[in-house]
Scaffold this active site. Structure first.
Site, PDB file in Angstrom:
ATOM      1  N   GLU A 115       0.852  -1.209   0.000  1.00 52.52           N
ATOM      2  CA  GLU A 115       0.000   0.000   0.000  1.00 52.52           C
ATOM      3  C   GLU A 115       0.877   1.245   0.000  1.00 52.52           C
ATOM      4  O   GLU A 115       2.030   1.174   0.405  1.00 52.52           O
ATOM      5  CB  GLU A 115      -0.830   0.095   1.301  1.00 52.52           C
ATOM      6  CG  GLU A 115      -1.607  -1.081   1.622  1.00 52.52           C
ATOM      7  CD  GLU A 115      -1.933  -1.208   3.108  1.00 52.52           C
ATOM      8  OE1 GLU A 115      -2.132  -0.187   3.796  1.00 52.52           O
ATOM      9  OE2 GLU A 115      -1.977  -2.348   3.553  1.00 52.52           O
ATOM     10  N   LYS A 117       2.222   4.669   1.639  1.00 49.29           N
ATOM     11  CA  LYS A 117       2.320   5.159   3.014  1.00 49.29           C
ATOM     12  C   LYS A 117       1.796   6.593   3.021  1.00 49.29           C
ATOM     13  O   LYS A 117       2.455   7.502   2.524  1.00 49.29           O
ATOM     14  CB  LYS A 117       3.766   5.104   3.508  1.00 49.29           C
ATOM     15  CG  LYS A 117       3.882   5.478   4.963  1.00 49.29           C
ATOM     16  CD  LYS A 117       5.252   5.163   5.514  1.00 49.29           C
ATOM     17  CE  LYS A 117       5.330   5.360   7.005  1.00 49.29           C
ATOM     18  NZ  LYS A 117       4.895   6.674   7.480  1.00 49.29           N
ATOM     19  N   ASP A 119       0.900  10.266   3.955  1.00 49.02           N
ATOM     20  CA  ASP A 119       1.632  11.245   4.755  1.00 49.02           C
ATOM     21  C   ASP A 119       0.636  12.135   5.486  1.00 49.02           C
ATOM     22  O   ASP A 119       0.429  13.286   5.131  1.00 49.02           O
ATOM     23  CB  ASP A 119       2.544  12.071   3.844  1.00 49.02           C
ATOM     24  CG  ASP A 119       3.586  12.831   4.640  1.00 49.02           C
ATOM     25  OD1 ASP A 119       3.672  12.614   5.868  1.00 49.02           O
ATOM     26  OD2 ASP A 119       4.311  13.629   4.044  1.00 49.02           O
ATOM     27  N   TYR A 230      -8.379   7.723   5.128  1.00 49.21           N
ATOM     28  CA  TYR A 230      -8.122   6.460   4.439  1.00 49.21           C
ATOM     29  C   TYR A 230      -7.866   5.374   5.478  1.00 49.21           C
ATOM     30  O   TYR A 230      -7.030   5.566   6.379  1.00 49.21           O
ATOM     31  CB  TYR A 230      -6.894   6.578   3.524  1.00 49.21           C
ATOM     32  CG  TYR A 230      -7.235   7.180   2.194  1.00 49.21           C
ATOM     33  CD1 TYR A 230      -7.572   6.364   1.117  1.00 49.21           C
ATOM     34  CD2 TYR A 230      -7.240   8.556   2.014  1.00 49.21           C
ATOM     35  CE1 TYR A 230      -7.899   6.916  -0.109  1.00 49.21           C
ATOM     36  CE2 TYR A 230      -7.574   9.115   0.790  1.00 49.21           C
ATOM     37  CZ  TYR A 230      -7.906   8.288  -0.263  1.00 49.21           C
ATOM     38  OH  TYR A 230      -8.237   8.825  -1.467  1.00 49.21           O
ATOM     39  N   LYS A 322      10.639   4.029   2.792  1.00 45.51           N
ATOM     40  CA  LYS A 322      10.462   5.483   2.670  1.00 45.51           C
ATOM     41  C   LYS A 322      11.110   6.042   1.407  1.00 45.51           C
ATOM     42  O   LYS A 322      12.170   5.587   0.980  1.00 45.51           O
ATOM     43  CB  LYS A 322      11.080   6.176   3.897  1.00 45.51           C
ATOM     44  CG  LYS A 322      10.505   5.723   5.229  1.00 45.51           C
ATOM     45  CD  LYS A 322       9.185   6.361   5.538  1.00 45.51           C
ATOM     46  CE  LYS A 322       9.331   7.716   6.191  1.00 45.51           C
ATOM     47  NZ  LYS A 322       9.691   7.689   7.593  1.00 45.51           N
ATOM     48  N   CYS A 416      20.130  45.065 -15.303  1.00 51.08           N
ATOM     49  CA  CYS A 416      20.308  43.649 -15.601  1.00 51.08           C
ATOM     50  C   CYS A 416      21.690  43.215 -15.120  1.00 51.08           C
ATOM     51  O   CYS A 416      22.689  43.863 -15.455  1.00 51.08           O
ATOM     52  CB  CYS A 416      20.165  43.417 -17.100  1.00 51.08           C
ATOM     53  SG  CYS A 416      20.663  41.755 -17.592  1.00 51.08           S
ATOM     54  N   CYS A 419      23.834  42.287 -18.658  1.00 53.03           N
ATOM     55  CA  CYS A 419      24.231  43.247 -19.690  1.00 53.03           C
ATOM     56  C   CYS A 419      24.185  44.695 -19.202  1.00 53.03           C
ATOM     57  O   CYS A 419      24.562  45.607 -19.933  1.00 53.03           O
ATOM     58  CB  CYS A 419      23.363  43.075 -20.933  1.00 53.03           C
ATOM     59  SG  CYS A 419      21.681  43.634 -20.694  1.00 53.03           S
ATOM     60  N   CYS A 434      14.689  42.670 -17.934  1.00 56.15           N
ATOM     61  CA  CYS A 434      15.808  43.365 -18.553  1.00 56.15           C
ATOM     62  C   CYS A 434      15.318  43.900 -19.895  1.00 56.15           C
ATOM     63  O   CYS A 434      14.646  43.195 -20.644  1.00 56.15           O
ATOM     64  CB  CYS A 434      16.953  42.369 -18.755  1.00 56.15           C
ATOM     65  SG  CYS A 434      18.116  42.865 -20.026  1.00 56.15           S
ATOM     66  N   CYS A 440      21.264  41.380 -24.852  1.00 56.39           N
ATOM     67  CA  CYS A 440      21.689  40.810 -23.570  1.00 56.39           C
ATOM     68  C   CYS A 440      22.143  39.368 -23.785  1.00 56.39           C
ATOM     69  O   CYS A 440      21.349  38.528 -24.202  1.00 56.39           O
ATOM     70  CB  CYS A 440      20.518  40.876 -22.586  1.00 56.39           C
ATOM     71  SG  CYS A 440      20.853  40.024 -21.041  1.00 56.39           S
TER      72      CYS A 440
HETATM   73  S1  IVH Z   1       0.138   0.066   8.994  1.00 56.79           S
HETATM   74  C1  IVH Z   1       1.584  -1.686  13.291  1.00 56.79           C
HETATM   75  N1  IVH Z   1      -0.287   1.192   6.702  1.00 56.79           N
HETATM   76  O1  IVH Z   1       2.772   5.077   9.291  1.00 56.79           O
HETATM   77  C2  IVH Z   1       1.547  -0.406  12.533  1.00 56.79           C
HETATM   78  N2  IVH Z   1       0.586   2.523   8.454  1.00 56.79           N
HETATM   79  O2  IVH Z   1       5.049   4.113  11.392  1.00 56.79           O
HETATM   80  C3  IVH Z   1       0.554  -0.524  11.452  1.00 56.79           C
HETATM   81  N3  IVH Z   1       0.925   4.877   7.852  1.00 56.79           N
HETATM   82  O3  IVH Z   1       1.744   6.773  11.768  1.00 56.79           O
HETATM   83  C4  IVH Z   1       0.599   0.636  10.568  1.00 56.79           C
HETATM   84  N4  IVH Z   1       0.210   4.714   5.769  1.00 56.79           N
HETATM   85  O4  IVH Z   1      -0.382   5.887  10.535  1.00 56.79           O
HETATM   86  C5  IVH Z   1       0.151   1.370   7.952  1.00 56.79           C
HETATM   87  N5  IVH Z   1      -0.745   2.073   4.596  1.00 56.79           N
HETATM   88  C6  IVH Z   1      -0.320   2.241   5.855  1.00 56.79           C
HETATM   89  C7  IVH Z   1       0.119   3.485   6.343  1.00 56.79           C
HETATM   90  C8  IVH Z   1       0.579   3.588   7.656  1.00 56.79           C
HETATM   91  C9  IVH Z   1       0.692   5.524   6.715  1.00 56.79           C
HETATM   92  C10 IVH Z   1       1.469   5.503   9.070  1.00 56.79           C
HETATM   93  C11 IVH Z   1       0.778   5.125  10.349  1.00 56.79           C
HETATM   94  C12 IVH Z   1       1.798   5.446  11.387  1.00 56.79           C
HETATM   95  C13 IVH Z   1       3.077   5.212  10.677  1.00 56.79           C
HETATM   96  C14 IVH Z   1       3.708   3.938  11.171  1.00 56.79           C
END
Ligand code: IVH
Length: 690
Positions: A115, A117, A119, A230, A322, A416, A419, A434, A440
């Site tokens: 999945e 991650k 932010d 989400y 990451k 400028c 020039c 300019c 120039c």
């Molecule tokens: S699973 C046992 N899935 O990442 C921990 N975490 O370091 C299970 N995060 O702040 C977490 N996207 O909220 C999981 N697809 C995802 C995620 C996710 C973002 C965040 C989570 C937490 C940090 C974990």
């Protein structure tokens, strides 16, 4: 006094209908009814609840924004601790993770759920008998803050689960839904626009904006700053139909309860599958609707997850891979000024080198004088630099608390730096320019670099360094001079080997065969980008009719307004520019001239080809969804070949929207604006291919 059964029933109907329409609107992006009808349902529910307050329940859609501002958040204990994830930053760390997993499980190959991650901020939602009871932040992982009132305003959080007793299916008696609350990029842009208009402080990034909104003590403010939730997992659940076999089934189950789950989720095998997924998501990162900071890998089998267990505060069965950080803090050493192709003076931040977005950055754009004032950037400040993907790094904010006492404000110069000509800022313009024009050297270099660039004359090997040398040695003053270069002249330059000189001359020779659109674009007329160049070429068919056109005639070209028409006319009024064009033609630069589309359509009205051509020529198309027979690119080419234009956004000026399978919000926009919608067959018919 008892309440008539039909009122109780109507209230239930209205609540169910509104929840369904919210789901269609906010989650699927496909509203099923017009806004006015939705408002009608909402008002009817509000009125019934007002006259029967004893029927108001917390799960009613009218209660999303309720209650008054809090003094502070209370604490919530998480029944399942909210742990963190182990991190990997490179291939070997991912391979080591997979190796450990395989060894512990005694398997050769392991299936993983993958999945993005998100932010944003980790959230735990507790549902009791299908109703949202509490929503809390992660806090220290064991105790979080109760932000239920704010989370109730988040439309992608169901207040009531679909499987509630009244709905027939049994929801779990108790369930913790885990996920991330974030601000979509589009909502972030809108919020910052609003902040700017109100002269209030802008947010640095969607994550900061989401954090600020979530921790608002007044839910009304939170509701105004749109957040999205989400889901990515389930903590404890009791009873109900929660899948107990695989993580991807848990996500499907959450989706069936109307939670948003990442569309980009998947299931892969082994380390190779993980790395391939990471690479694909990384490549698509900019086009995702939300910011992500990496990918997350989880062993898919829940039985295997249990076998693997936890180390300290992180599971052994999951890993966060990451991306390099996109933002970093550094010092602003100085502000320089760069001269662009059109003479625009751009302030550039000279930075103490900092590693961000995977590279070391020493320069960042500051856009213009006003932008510097707005952000109150001063020389000597500590600043936050952002480098997202391949875009030019920029300064997003100043860390004012670290400002040294001798930090110096920036003053734009009035000459400028290259020039020495006067630099002026015209009223209403953000840029200082300019006035030296092609006198120039900076503008000359940029003009030639643009002329030779891939999308213009496409002269391979003619890069910035060589152009600098050519201009500085006065071998090249105008683009036409490129075509007069010989091997002897090139040999006088430093560090040019014979072989590369020959290759460059070959590339210059090859570029002579071009198209009218490329040639017009290569001229570097202000406000004339690739699309406008194509529009001009298509409309006029040849260069001479374009040169002969005055401002009024230029405005007849579809999509060309007074500003662009003026820029073109100004450029073509300059004797010097016309001379360069003539010299280029004399040097052998050539293209195929054709009939302009407007005249082509008028010239042969009854031939069937031109019937199609006239249906398409000059018309604007927008494509959405998957096209079965014509892959998107193919459709675009065919439309353009028939004289039409393909654009990315739907507006009142759009003539046709072509909707393939699973069309997106562009389709809705087309319906809303009353634009003709074609299916793929309709387009093929128009193209004369059916
Ligand atoms: S699973 C046992 N899935 O990442 C921990 N975490 O370091 C299970 N995060 O702040 C977490 N996207 O909220 C999981 N697809 C995802 C995620 C996710 C973002 C965040 C989570 C937490 C940090 C974990």
């Amino acid at each position: 006094m008892s309440i008539p059964e039909d009122i109780v029933q109507r209230i239930k109907e209205l609540r169910d209908a509104i929840e369904l329409h919210d789901y269609n609107y906010y989650m699927l992006d496909t509203p099923a009814i017009p806004d006015a009808e939705y408002d009608g349902l909402f008002r009817e529910l509000q009125e019934l609840e007002r006259s029967h307050p004893q029927l108001v329940t917390l799960d009613s859609p009218t209660q999303r924004v309720g209650g008054s501002a809090l003094k502070e958040f209370s604490q919530v204990f998480h029944r399942t601790p909210m742990l963190s994830l182990g991190n990997a930053f490179n291939v070997s760390e991912v391979e080591a993770f997979d190796r450990r997993v395989r060894q512990t499980l005694g398997l050769d190959n392991v299936e993983y759920a993958v999945e993005p991650k998100f932010d944003g901020l980790a959230i735990s939602l507790c549902y009791v008998d299908g109703l949202l009871a509490t929503g809390a932040t992660r806090g220290d992982g064991y105790i979080g803050e109760d932000v239920t009132a704010n989370l109730r305003t988040v439309k992608s959080i169901p207040l009531q689960l679909l499987g509630s007793p009244a709905g027939g299916r049994r929801p779990p008696r108790f369930m913790e839904v885990r996920g991330e609350v974030l601000m979509l990029k589009a909502d972030f842009e809108k919020l910052n626009l609003q902040q700017r208009e109100r002269k209030e402080k802008e947010f640095i990034n969607p994550r900061n904006a989401a954090a600020g909104s979530l921790r608002q003590l007044d839910p009304a403010i939170s509701a105004n700053r749109k957040l999205t939730f989400y889901a990515y997992g389930i903590g404890i659940s009791e009873e109900g139909e929660v899948p107990r076999d695989k993580h991807d089934h848990v996500l499907d189950y959450l989706a069936s309860l109307r939670f948003l789950v990442a569309r980009e989720r998947g299931v892969v095998m082994g380390a190779a599958g993980l790395l391939d997924y990471h690479q694909r998501i990384g490549a698509n990162r900019v086009s995702l609707p939300y910011d992500i900071d990496g990918t997350v890998y989880k062993v898919n089998s829940l039985v295997q997850q249990e076998k693997l267990g936890f180390v300290s505060r992180a599971p052994r069965f999951a890993l966060a891979h990451k991306f390099p950080a996109q933002e970093a803090s550094t010092e602003l050493l100085d502000i320089g000024v760069q001269v662009g192709r059109t003479g625009a003076l751009t302030p550039v931040a000279r930075l103490k080198p900092v590693f961000v977005g995977g590279v070391t950055v020493t320069n960042a754009t500051l856009h213009n004088e006003d932008e510097i004032k707005r952000k109150d950037v001063r020389i000597g400040d500590h600043v936050i630099v952002r480098r997202a993907g391949d875009v030019i790094p920029e300064i997003v904010a100043v860390q004012k608390e670290k400002r040294p006492p001798d930090a110096k404000p920036f003053v734009m110069r009035d000459d400028c730096p290259v020039c020495g000509s006067k630099a002026v800022r015209l009223p209403g313009e953000a840029l200082t320019r300019c006035t030296g024009g092609l006198f120039c050297p900076a503008q000359r270099k940029q003009a030639i670099l643009h002329f030779a660039s891939r999308r213009a004359m496409n002269i391979d090997g003619l890069g910035e360094k060589l152009i600098n040398q050519l201009v500085e040695s006065a071998l090249v003053r105008t683009p036409a001079d490129l075509y007069r270069l010989g091997i002897a002249a090139l040999a006088t330059l430093e560090r040019i080997a014979d072989k590369s000189a020959t290759n460059i001359l070959k590339a210059i020779e090859k570029s002579k065969d071009t198209t009218l659109a490329r040639f017009i674009y290569a001229l570097g007329i202000r406000n004339v980008g690739e699309t406008t160049a194509k529009d001009l070429a298509r409309y006029f068919g040849g260069l001479d009719p374009m040169i002969a056109a005055d401002v009024e005639a230029l405005q007849q070209v579809p999509d060309i307004g007074p500003v662009v028409a003026e820029s073109i006319a100004d450029f073509l009024d300059e004797r010097h520019n016309l001379e360069v064009i003539e010299q280029l033609r004399a040097c052998g630069v050539r293209w195929k001239e054709g009939d302009g589309t407007c005249r082509a359509a008028i010239a042969h009205p009854e031939s069937s080809d031109s019937l199609h051509a006239s249906e398409i020529a000059g018309k604007t198309f927008v494509l959405t969804g998957a096209l079965l027979n014509l892959a998107r690119e193919g459709a675009k080419e065919k439309i353009e070949a028939a004289g039409g234009r393909v654009k990315g956004t739907v507006s009142k000026k759009t003539d046709y929207v072509v909707a393939g399978a699973d069309p997106g919000s562009k389709y809705d926009k087309a319906v809303e604006l009353g634009v003709t919608v074609l299916d793929e067959e309709g387009l093929l018919r128009l193209l004369g291919d059916l």
